[in-house]
Design a protein around this motif. Structure first.
Motif, PDB file in Angstrom:
ATOM      1  N   UNK A  72       0.831  -1.194   0.000  1.00  0.00           N
ATOM      2  CA  UNK A  72       0.000   0.000   0.000  1.00  0.00           C
ATOM      3  C   UNK A  72       0.869   1.249   0.000  1.00  0.00           C
ATOM      4  N   UNK A  73       0.482   2.197  -0.833  1.00  0.00           N
ATOM      5  CA  UNK A  73       1.152   3.482  -0.869  1.00  0.00           C
ATOM      6  C   UNK A  73       0.297   4.531  -0.175  1.00  0.00           C
ATOM      7  N   UNK A  74       0.856   5.725   0.027  1.00  0.00           N
ATOM      8  CA  UNK A  74       0.094   6.804   0.633  1.00  0.00           C
ATOM      9  C   UNK A  74      -1.129   7.157  -0.190  1.00  0.00           C
ATOM     10  N   UNK A  75      -1.015   7.128  -1.472  1.00  0.00           N
ATOM     11  CA  UNK A  75      -2.164   7.414  -2.336  1.00  0.00           C
ATOM     12  C   UNK A  75      -3.253   6.369  -2.153  1.00  0.00           C
ATOM     13  N   UNK A  76      -2.838   5.060  -2.023  1.00  0.00           N
ATOM     14  CA  UNK A  76      -3.828   4.017  -1.780  1.00  0.00           C
ATOM     15  C   UNK A  76      -4.553   4.255  -0.452  1.00  0.00           C
ATOM     16  N   UNK A  77      -3.809   4.643   0.601  1.00  0.00           N
ATOM     17  CA  UNK A  77      -4.425   4.896   1.898  1.00  0.00           C
ATOM     18  C   UNK A  77      -5.419   6.064   1.824  1.00  0.00           C
ATOM     19  N   UNK A  78      -5.057   7.154   1.170  1.00  0.00           N
ATOM     20  CA  UNK A  78      -5.939   8.299   1.046  1.00  0.00           C
ATOM     21  C   UNK A  78      -7.202   7.941   0.285  1.00  0.00           C
ATOM     22  N   UNK A  79      -7.092   7.163  -0.773  1.00  0.00           N
ATOM     23  CA  UNK A  79      -8.276   6.743  -1.513  1.00  0.00           C
ATOM     24  C   UNK A  79      -9.160   5.841  -0.665  1.00  0.00           C
ATOM     25  N   UNK A  80      -8.559   4.964   0.155  1.00  0.00           N
ATOM     26  CA  UNK A  80      -9.343   4.070   1.009  1.00  0.00           C
ATOM     27  C   UNK A  80     -10.113   4.845   2.063  1.00  0.00           C
ATOM     28  N   UNK A  81      -9.446   5.831   2.710  1.00  0.00           N
ATOM     29  CA  UNK A  81     -10.121   6.637   3.729  1.00  0.00           C
ATOM     30  C   UNK A  81     -11.264   7.450   3.118  1.00  0.00           C
TER      31      UNK A  81
END
Length: 456
Positions: free
Chosen positions: A378-387
């Motif tokens: 997981x990248x930071x972009x993936x985390x932001x999209x998930x949240x």
């Protein structure tokens, strides 16, 4: 972590090489189209404009087909995961490669080595006709080997005639009688036969010289510079003339004539009548002529067998020259132009290496990615999209599905609003009667499940 870095690095490298890959594939397709155009132009006949446009259309179709086919293979084959899928795509790639070789590679080879293949064809034909000329010349000269035997027989008969004339070597009586006449006749026949053999030698030498000049002109055409097609036309004209020379050489042989003349010596032998002055001389003349007859028969048999052996030699069969186009010559003499064939096929099938490279790279990237945990990928972009997705789902959920807040318990009695106005209170210590009088109130804001706001 190293696996994550390696998988990411492979993916970045593949993306960075996409432009280079497209450019290389376009260049290869263009090169194949150019050489295909040159090969097709040599095969078509007719108006110059028709040949030009037909060759251009065909070469463009080949270039587009090669580019599209290998583009598809580079996109799809590396994405195949199972062995069945990879095998199916490999079969498709092999089938496409065969079709590309059939429609383009052999024309590329014709363009690369067409002129050399035509020269090779002329050189091979030249060697064949050289052998035919030598064989015909040898057969024609075979009869010349009979000349010494004929000359010796003629000289022997002439010598016996002189001896009989001067000293009576055969009959014991000198003079010119029947025996001398017969010996002189045999000598004259042998001399005539030898003269015919000698005369044929001059004719054979003349024809062989003419054939050699034709071969020399053909050699110059094979090795001369310039366009090969005009030289091939002149080469064919020289072959026609040389074929006539070879046929004339075979007809010039005197071996059949020698065989017939030798048979005539025995079958056509006519002995003169003995003309001796005495009976004894007549007997001796008859005996001498019988001996001469046996000698002539033996000589005739020897010459006939020698001439028949020459006649039995295999004749030179007439050879037909078949002009070839550059493409046909490349196919016929493919083994002599393996480097040209390898280059022509490599232009069309070099993308196979690129496809295999991409397949190996994608497989390595998938293997490294599968070895990582989900948290590591997981990248930071993936985390932001998930949240953001979670917040959106919670905001769009129905209010009835939200959990109600819990009410903290209290020791104070619950007084209904109307009871408070009347000044009534409930006391737990009043016993069972007080409990029965307790009424649970319903909050005014409570609503049914279906009365809530609709979801946007």
């Amino acid at each position: 972590m190293p696996s994550q870095n390696n998988a990411a690095r492979i993916g970045q490298t593949i993306k960075g090489l996409e432009t280079t890959t497209r450019f290389a594939l376009a260049v290869l397709a263009l090169a194949s189209g150019v050489y295909t155009y040159l090969g097709v132009r040599g095969l078509l006949d007719g108006d110059a404009n028709f040949v030009f446009f037909a060759a251009i259309i065909y070469s463009v179709a080949v270039s587009v087909g090669i580019y599209v086919f290998w583009s598809y293979m580079m996109r799809f084959l590396p994405l195949m995961r199972t062995m069945t899928q990879r095998l199916a795509m490999t079969v498709v790639m092999a089938l496409g490669s065969v079709m590309i070789v059939a429609m383009s590679s052999w024309l590329n080879a014709a363009a690369l080595a067409g002129s050399a293949a035509l020269e090779q064809h002329m050189a091979v034909t030249l060697e064949d006709y050289t052998g035919d000329l030598d064989a015909a010349h040898a057969n024609a000269l075979g009869a010349q080997s009979l000349l010494p035997d004929v000359q010796r027989a003629s000289e022997r008969f002439a010598t016996l005639a002189d001896e009989e004339r001067s000293g009576g070597a055969l009959t014991g009586s000198a003079g010119s009688g029947s025996v001398v006449q017969l010996l002189s006749q045999m000598s004259a026949q042998m001399t005539s036969l030898g003269t015919s053999i000698s005369d044929s030698q001059a004719r054979v030498n003349e024809l062989f010289q003419t054939g050699s000049e034709r071969l020399s002109a053909m050699r110059e055409l094979v090795s001369a510079p310039g366009a090969v097609q005009p030289r091939a036309d002149e080469f064919a004209a020289e072959i026609v003339a040389l074929t006539g020379v070879i046929a004339a050489l075979q007809e010039t042989s005197v071996a059949p004539s020698v065989a017939r003349a030798a048979e005539d010596l025995s079958l056509g032998f006519i002995a003169p009548v003995a003309d001796g002055q005495s009976a004894g001389l007549v007997v001796r003349q008859d005996a001498a002529m019988a001996n001469i007859r046996e000698a002539v028969s033996a000589q005739s048999t020897a010459l006939s067998e020698a001439a028949q052996a020459i006649i039995n030699e295999p004749r030179v069969e007439p050879r037909r020259f078949v002009p070839l186009s550059s493409a046909e010559a490349v196919l016929r003499y493919a083994s002599d132009f393996l480097p040209s064939w390898a280059g022509a096929i490599s232009i069309d099938l070099l993308p196979v290496v690129l496809v295999l490279l991409l397949a190996v790279a994608h497989e390595a990237m998938r293997r490294d990615a599968e070895a990582l945990d989900d948290a590591e990928t997981l990248t930071a972009a993936d985390m932001m999209r998930a949240v953001a997705l979670h917040n959106q789902m919670m905001a769009s959920a129905a209010p009835s599905e939200r959990p109600e807040p819990e009410v903290a318990p209290t020791d104070e009695p619950i007084v209904p609003p109307d009871a408070a106005e009347r000044g009534e209170t409930s006391n737990p210590s009043d016993g069972d009667e007080a409990k029965d009088d307790t009424v649970t109130t319903i909050p005014a804001f409570q609503r049914k499940r279906g009365d809530g706001p609709t979801r946007p």
